[in-house]
Enzyme design. Structure first.
Site, PDB file in Angstrom:
ATOM      1  N   GLU A   1      -5.515  -8.598   0.377  1.00 13.54           N
ATOM      2  CA  GLU A   1      -6.060  -8.151   1.594  1.00 13.54           C
ATOM      3  C   GLU A   1      -7.236  -8.127   1.262  1.00 13.54           C
ATOM      4  O   GLU A   1      -7.579  -7.449   0.785  1.00 13.54           O
ATOM      5  CB  GLU A   1      -5.717  -6.917   2.404  1.00 13.54           C
ATOM      6  CG  GLU A   1      -4.155  -7.171   2.970  1.00 13.54           C
ATOM      7  CD  GLU A   1      -3.476  -6.087   3.593  1.00 13.54           C
ATOM      8  OE1 GLU A   1      -4.162  -5.207   4.534  1.00 13.54           O
ATOM      9  OE2 GLU A   1      -2.241  -5.726   3.937  1.00 13.54           O
TER      10      GLU A   1
ATOM     11  N   GLU B   1       0.618  -1.551  -0.211  1.00 11.45           N
ATOM     12  CA  GLU B   1       0.375   0.102   0.021  1.00 11.45           C
ATOM     13  C   GLU B   1       0.698   1.374  -0.164  1.00 11.45           C
ATOM     14  O   GLU B   1       0.852   1.872   1.093  1.00 11.45           O
ATOM     15  CB  GLU B   1      -1.078   0.142   0.928  1.00 11.45           C
ATOM     16  CG  GLU B   1      -1.687  -1.515   1.458  1.00 11.45           C
ATOM     17  CD  GLU B   1      -2.931  -0.943   2.256  1.00 11.45           C
ATOM     18  OE1 GLU B   1      -2.516  -0.280   3.368  1.00 11.45           O
ATOM     19  OE2 GLU B   1      -3.532  -1.809   1.914  1.00 11.45           O
TER      20      GLU B   1
HETATM   21  O1  IFM Z   1      -4.156  -2.957   9.736  1.00 12.78           O
HETATM   22  C1  IFM Z   1      -4.309  -2.783   7.896  1.00 12.78           C
HETATM   23  C2  IFM Z   1      -3.026  -3.102   7.186  1.00 12.78           C
HETATM   24  O2  IFM Z   1      -1.184  -2.963   7.512  1.00 12.78           O
HETATM   25  C3  IFM Z   1      -2.766  -2.708   5.464  1.00 12.78           C
HETATM   26  N1  IFM Z   1      -3.793  -2.985   5.131  1.00 12.78           N
HETATM   27  C4  IFM Z   1      -4.911  -2.209   5.877  1.00 12.78           C
HETATM   28  C5  IFM Z   1      -5.169  -3.007   7.033  1.00 12.78           C
HETATM   29  C6  IFM Z   1      -6.184  -2.254   7.160  1.00 12.78           C
HETATM   30  O3  IFM Z   1      -6.565  -1.313   8.001  1.00 12.78           O
END
Ligand code: IFM
Length: 459
Positions: free
Chosen positions: A367, A181
């Protein structure tokens, strides 16, 4: 404690079976080093920007830090056992840069290397394919003190880190994610300042973004030189967008917002350079881009990691510089405890867009997950039906998108276990496994039991 919204739970659930997906589909959970490891001052680990940032009052909503977190550094065998018990065949983790390098130009820390070596061996022993992320936000503070990602020198430091880790683990780790990210690294870290290092400056944010993308492009050949059969990609947080109304001003605002949220990453990674509409709006804040940088950033990858959580609704907002856009919270939409909209169908919109506009390499959902107010029942169980339903509904959409021809080869739930949720501290739980942070006891939640039974159906 918020009561479970029974309307929400009465949303009909789609039928879903593991056999709806291909036999070689990857089923994983994701975690990240600073969020779970703790043990921030052992075995030669040095300070990270998150140690410094979270220790300063006012940055973390519950005043906590990642100093202990899930104590995964010591409890990793139990955690990997849980991954195996859920039936995962893949596990995504990140490597804490401060465990490996204490200073620029210094030697790699053997104890840090050994830790990740043991961890990877532990995954392989349990049938979990290791997916390593190199950068999930825990920059060594010593590099930040020299300017951090705003300095071009940090790019070289990252490439050295990528070289050392792939040299050390590449005989066993074949899947590498350079950055998690980059939008958050750049914008939360340097524009709104809610993440470490807490800077609020558009010019720095855009320069950081450029250096992060550049370091991604340079790390790819560095990893492949050590691991010729490596698969290398990047994980982007992407958001499908909607205009707040049909008025042209809102539709145009949505396009501008998309320019920084999504296209600022997707375009240069796919050889199109930075989106010119946003570039023009940023004026003198645009980054310094060296000759050849854009070619490096466009180095082909083996996959794209997509982190999907929620869509956004965008309105025109003339006072909001530089993009003149605003995120609108629409009433009466289903939301998680974080306020994030629950919109499984938007996952389809997003994946179809990527497939159509950009991507021929396979996609992995690296994710996807949700936070709700988990309640421990008298018998110790955690009946997180909202989270379970969130997974089922998103996976059903994923199945349908794949059936329509979008090449998605794996799904990593966020997260294996509750952890340090950055500026929210321990208030926000995303895990399939509940962590009692006082005792470090782990308890599989209903969502985890569901995932295990779903994955058991056919191996
Ligand atoms: O916890 C975070 C992660 O570190 C990065 N993506 C989003 C998740 C939830 O906010």
């Amino acid at each position: 404690m918020k009561k479970i919204d029974t309307n929400l739970l009465s949303i009909p659930l789609p039928d879903l079976a593991r056999s709806d997906f291909s036999k070689d589909f990857l089923w994983g959970c994701s975690t990240s080093s600073y969020q779970i490891e703790g043990a921030t001052d052992v075995d030669g680990r040095v300070e990270s920007i998150w140690d410094r940032f979270s220790a300063q009052p006012g940055h973390i909503s519950d005043g906590s830090t990642g100093k202990i977190a899930c104590d995964h550094y010591h409890r990793w065998p139990e955690d990997l056992d849980l991954g195996r018990a859920l039936g995962l065949n893949a596990y995504r983790f990140s490597i804490a840069w401060p465990r490996i390098f204490s200073a620029s130009g210094g030697r790699a820390n053997q104890k840090g290397l050994d830790f990740y070596s043991r961890l990877v061996d532990g995954m392989l022993e349990r049938g979990l394919e290791p997916w390593a992320t190199l950068y999930h936000w825990d920059l060594p503070q010593s590099l930040q003190d020299q300017g951090g990602w705003n300095q071009r020198e940090t790019v070289a430091q990252f490439v050295e880190f990528a070289h050392v880790m792939s040299h050390h683990l590449g005989d066993r780790v074949k899947n590498w994610i350079t950055h998690n990210e980059p939008w958050c690294t750049a914008m939360h870290g340097n524009l709104d300042g809610v993440h470490a290092p807490g800077i609020k400056n558009l010019k720095i944010a855009l320069q950081v973004c450029h250096h992060v993308l550049l370091s991604h492009g340079l790390a790819i050949p560095a990893i492949k030189a050590n691991v010729p059969d490596a698969k290398v990609g990047i994980a982007l947080s992407l958001h499908p967008l909607q205009a707040a109304s049909e008025q042209q001003a809102d539709v145009d605002a949505m396009v501008r917002h998309d320019g920084l949220r999504n296209r600022w990453f997707l375009d240069p990674l796919h050889g199109r350079g930075y989106p010119q509409d946003v570039w023009q709006l940023c004026g003198s804040d645009v980054p310094v881009v060296g000759v050849g940088d854009l070619d490096v950033i466009a180095t082909p990858t083996d996959f794209l990691g997509v982190n999907y959580y929620f869509p956004e609704v965008i309105a025109n907002a003339p006072a909001a510089m530089p993009l003149q856009t605003q995120v609108i919270v629409m009433p009466n939409r289903e939301r998680t405890a974080f306020g994030w909209e629950v919109a499984p169908e938007s996952l389809a919109t997003l994946l179809q867009r990527i497939a159509h506009d950009y991507q021929h390499a396979p996609i992995y959902l690296t994710e996807n997950g949700s936070t709700y107010e988990d309640k421990v029942e008298g018998d110790g169980s955690i009946n997180d039906l909202e989270r379970r339903n969130y997974f089922i509904r998103h996976l059903a959409v994923l199945r349908d998108v794949i059936a329509q021809g979008v090449l998605v080869k794996g799904y990593f739930a966020w997260s294996l276990m509750d952890n340090f949720e950055w500026a929210e501290g321990y208030r926000r739980r995303f895990g399939m496994v509940y962590v009692d942070f006082k005792t470090q006891k782990r308890t599989v939640k209903s969502s985890g039991h569901w995932y295990a039974s779903f994955l058991q159906e056919q191996k």
